[in-house]
Design a protein around this motif. Structure first.
Motif, mmCIF file in Angstrom:
data_model
loop_
_atom_site.group_PDB
_atom_site.id
_atom_site.type_symbol
_atom_site.label_atom_id
_atom_site.label_comp_id
_atom_site.label_asym_id
_atom_site.label_seq_id
_atom_site.Cartn_x
_atom_site.Cartn_y
_atom_site.Cartn_z
ATOM 1 N N ARG A 191 1.142 2.078 -11.011
ATOM 2 C CA ARG A 191 0.462 1.096 -11.866
ATOM 3 C C ARG A 191 -0.188 0.000 -11.023
ATOM 4 O O ARG A 191 -1.363 -0.374 -11.252
ATOM 5 C CB ARG A 191 1.455 0.470 -12.847
ATOM 6 N N ILE A 192 0.538 -0.503 -10.049
ATOM 7 C CA ILE A 192 0.013 -1.587 -9.208
ATOM 8 C C ILE A 192 -1.109 -1.076 -8.309
ATOM 9 O O ILE A 192 -2.107 -1.770 -8.083
ATOM 10 C CB ILE A 192 1.158 -2.220 -8.388
ATOM 11 N N ASN A 193 -0.993 0.132 -7.817
ATOM 12 C CA ASN A 193 -2.068 0.726 -7.029
ATOM 13 C C ASN A 193 -3.352 0.829 -7.852
ATOM 14 O O ASN A 193 -4.452 0.523 -7.369
ATOM 15 C CB ASN A 193 -1.665 2.119 -6.533
ATOM 16 N N LYS A 194 -3.194 1.265 -9.086
ATOM 17 C CA LYS A 194 -4.364 1.395 -9.965
ATOM 18 C C LYS A 194 -4.973 0.033 -10.262
ATOM 19 O O LYS A 194 -6.204 -0.127 -10.270
ATOM 20 C CB LYS A 194 -3.951 2.095 -11.264
ATOM 21 N N LYS A 195 -4.112 -0.961 -10.467
ATOM 22 C CA LYS A 195 -4.582 -2.315 -10.766
ATOM 23 C C LYS A 195 -5.473 -2.858 -9.666
ATOM 24 O O LYS A 195 -6.491 -3.519 -9.929
ATOM 25 C CB LYS A 195 -3.379 -3.233 -10.986
ATOM 26 N N TYR A 196 -5.108 -2.601 -8.418
ATOM 27 C CA TYR A 196 -5.847 -3.144 -7.271
ATOM 28 C C TYR A 196 -6.742 -2.102 -6.599
ATOM 29 O O TYR A 196 -7.244 -2.342 -5.494
ATOM 30 C CB TYR A 196 -4.876 -3.731 -6.245
#
Length: 605
Positions: free
Chosen positions: A487-492
């Motif tokens: 999720r965090i990878n996708k966010k950034y």
């Protein structure tokens, strides 16, 4: 005491000693590693710490034990004592694979060359020194000696050995992180005390022909009794581990070979000021000039731009030796000391802006301790976070978040990545009920700013039966953390990978468990890279179960894949697509007798 000096490097030759105006060293350290003057190398830390108190300390790295022994003679006899360490790794783990095959390299040697240290250097070096200088005390230190301070299972010999004091002939062991003990030894020998008089120093192990009458002590089952009965050895380990887990353990005594091996309690957990004094020494952070014309030292290249923030680990993993060596309770440096080291690195001539680690045994345990220290003094739990997080543990990541933020602001710092392992279970509210905003911030900060493309974490296995014996959380928590990672990878808009560590052939692991691991990780899209065949190391719960087939805490029998064939077959599941067609492995009655109880009771004084 001699006058305090700060040499650019500790001398390693008679020529270097002469250049310093020395006729004789006070203390000479022998180490199985190359000499790197860096706080990640134990011999350098011990040497610098003693030097800081005015002692003339020389160091002999990787002496040749196969020639005329000139390396053991070249510096002569020290005024006080010899210190011996096998190095930063256990020599047998350094030399051999889990399948007992000889390794072709050695990361702690220039050029990664193998063959520059013997098996069990603690024993070999000490025996040579005692032959040449029989009247001079020899003090053992480092992880190899520390984990062999009492009866232990040696996987490479497949037998129980007594304390390494007997096989080596050393006078004493300083176990664990030994700065305070080694300084106390130096001071007392310097005041004309004899080595056999130094029985009250914390964190030492020694042998004596007579039983001491100490009020606050526990007598462990004798070495001979452990040899005769595996259930007794299992019970011995339970007593040992429970005692070492306490914040204020008692003295331990074990009868061995008509002597008594005495393990004094450790020093109290050092405060930040004391830990700072170990790391704020004038290290050059470089290999000794003797290596200038040689190939790089791989272990140094890996850690040269890293910072160690704390010691100890309260994870309590069954297969890990950290708590038996460094201790369960965490000792942390001050923020000021850590930032000063980051700034010092930033000014290094070949630094390109990348700090490769701000860590410790587990990266995210910095400054975590019991809210009520009194409760920790008698707590026997091997882990503060398994099977659940202790209600007394302060697991806040606030201070860690602050250090990450301030480190990134230092001039010359372009990137900081975390190379030490992460305890992701501490970050998940589903597992750690105390996890809140700071843990959420840490997770996002870590994944957004401090991953060098790949984040390595250690679920270790997928099956609860194995994980329970490992003292590791359920695999479902890894899956939950992986979702957060994605999720965090996708966010950034990051293209980073999460790389899981797994172990095969750990006690309680059957072929069907390895098949399940293969199927679960394959379906999740993993092509496993970070995998290992379980290696039993001394004074760990897993090694005791491997040898005895008994869980010391329950008395129940545990299935263990012990044969070379079964171990290799389990390990092959990491690499073979044929696992889908394998039939479940069935245990035989000979291999596994359920509910076999052990005998023995603690003997207290």
């Amino acid at each position: 005491m001699t006058q305090k000096t700060e040499n650019k490097w500790l001398p390693t030759s008679a020529k270097e000693m002469k250049a310093l105006g020395w006729q004789q060293a006070d203390i000479i350290l022998f180490t199985g590693d190359a000499y790197v003057d860096h706080p990640s190398f134990g011999a350098a830390v011990i040497g610098r710490y003693l030097e800081n108190y005015g002692y003339k300390v020389a160091i002999v790295p990787q002496p040749n034990w196969q020639d005329d022994l000139r390396d053991f003679k070249k510096l002569g006899n020290p005024r006080l004592f010899f210190g011996v360490t096998a190095g930063a790794m256990d020599s047998m783990v350094n030399h051999y694979t889990a399948a007992k095959r000889l390794r072709s390299d050695d990361s702690y040697t220039a050029g990664g060359q193998a063959g520059h240290r013997p098996d069990y250097p603690s024993i070999v070096y000490t025996q040579v020194l005692k032959t040449l200088y029989p009247e001079t005390p020899v003090i053992l230190g480092g992880i190899e000696a520390s984990l062999r301070r009492l009866t232990h299972y040696d996987y490479w010999k497949d037998k129980l050995d007594p304390s390494i004091l007997f096989s080596s002939g050393a006078d004493m062991i300083v176990y664990g992180m030994g700065e305070q003990s080694i300084l106390s030894i130096a001071k007392q020998l310097d005041s004309d005390k004899k080595i056999n008089e130094l029985t009250n120093i914390p964190q030492i192990t020694f042998k004596t022909p007579e039983k001491q009458e100490i009020e606050n002590s526990i007598e462990l089952p004798s070495h001979e009794d452990c040899l005769m009965d595996k259930t007794t050895f299992a019970h011995f380990f339970k007593l040992f581990e429970e005692e070492t887990n306490k914040g204020e353990p008692r003295q331990m005594v074990q009868k061995t070979n008509n002597h008594y091996v005495v393990v004094n309690p450790p020093w109290p957990v050092p405060n930040a000021e004391t830990v700072d004094s170990f790391y704020d020494l004038p290290f050059t952070r470089l290999p000794h000039p003797r290596y200038n014309k040689k190939a790089p030292i791989p272990a140094y290249e890996m850690i040269k731009f890293s910072v160690n923030m704390h010691r100890g680990c309260f994870g309590g993993c069954s297969f890990c030796a950290i708590s038996a060596h460094q201790g369960k309770l965490v000792a942390s440096r001050s923020k000021k000391s850590i930032l000063n080291e980051v700034e010092k690195i930033s000014k290094t001539y070949d630094f390109k802006g990348h700090i490769t680690d701000l860590g410790g045994p587990s990266a995210n345990m910095y400054n975590m301790r019991g809210n009520n220290p009194e409760l920790c003094k008698t707590c026997k739990r091997p882990s503060c976070i398994f099977p659940s997080v202790c209600g007394n543990l302060n697991s806040s990541h606030k201070e860690l978040n602050n250090i990450y933020d301030e480190s990134r602001k230092i001039e010359g710092i372009k990137k900081i990545t975390i190379g030490s392992g992460i305890r992701y279970d501490l970050l998940l509210p589903s597992f750690n009920k105390k996890a809140g905003d700071e843990e959420k911030k840490y997770t996002e900060k870590l994944i957004h700013n401090h991953v060098s493309g790949r984040l390595k974490v250690a679920p270790e296995h997928t099956e609860d039966s194995t994980l329970k014996l490992m003292r590791k959380p359920s695999y479902k928590y890894f899956e939950e953390f992986r979702q957060e990672f994605n999720r965090i990878n996708k966010k950034y808009n990051l293209k980073q990978q999460i790389i899981p560590y797994f172990i095969s052939a750990h006690p309680a692991t059957e072929m069907s468990d390895m098949k399940s691991l293969y199927q679960k990780t394959s379906s999740a899209g993993f092509r496993l890279e970070q995998v290992q065949l379980f290696t039993p190391t001394p004074l760990t719960l897993s090694s005791v179960i491997f040898y005895t087939g008994i869980n010391p805490y329950t008395g129940e029998s545990v299935y263990v894949a012990k044969s070379k064939e079964d171990r290799q077959k389990q390990h092959s599941y990491f690499f073979s697509s044929q696992a889908d067609n394998e039939k479940p492995y069935k245990k035989t009655k000979h291999e596994f007798e359920k509910n076999k109880k052990y005998k023995g009771r603690p003997t207290k004084k």
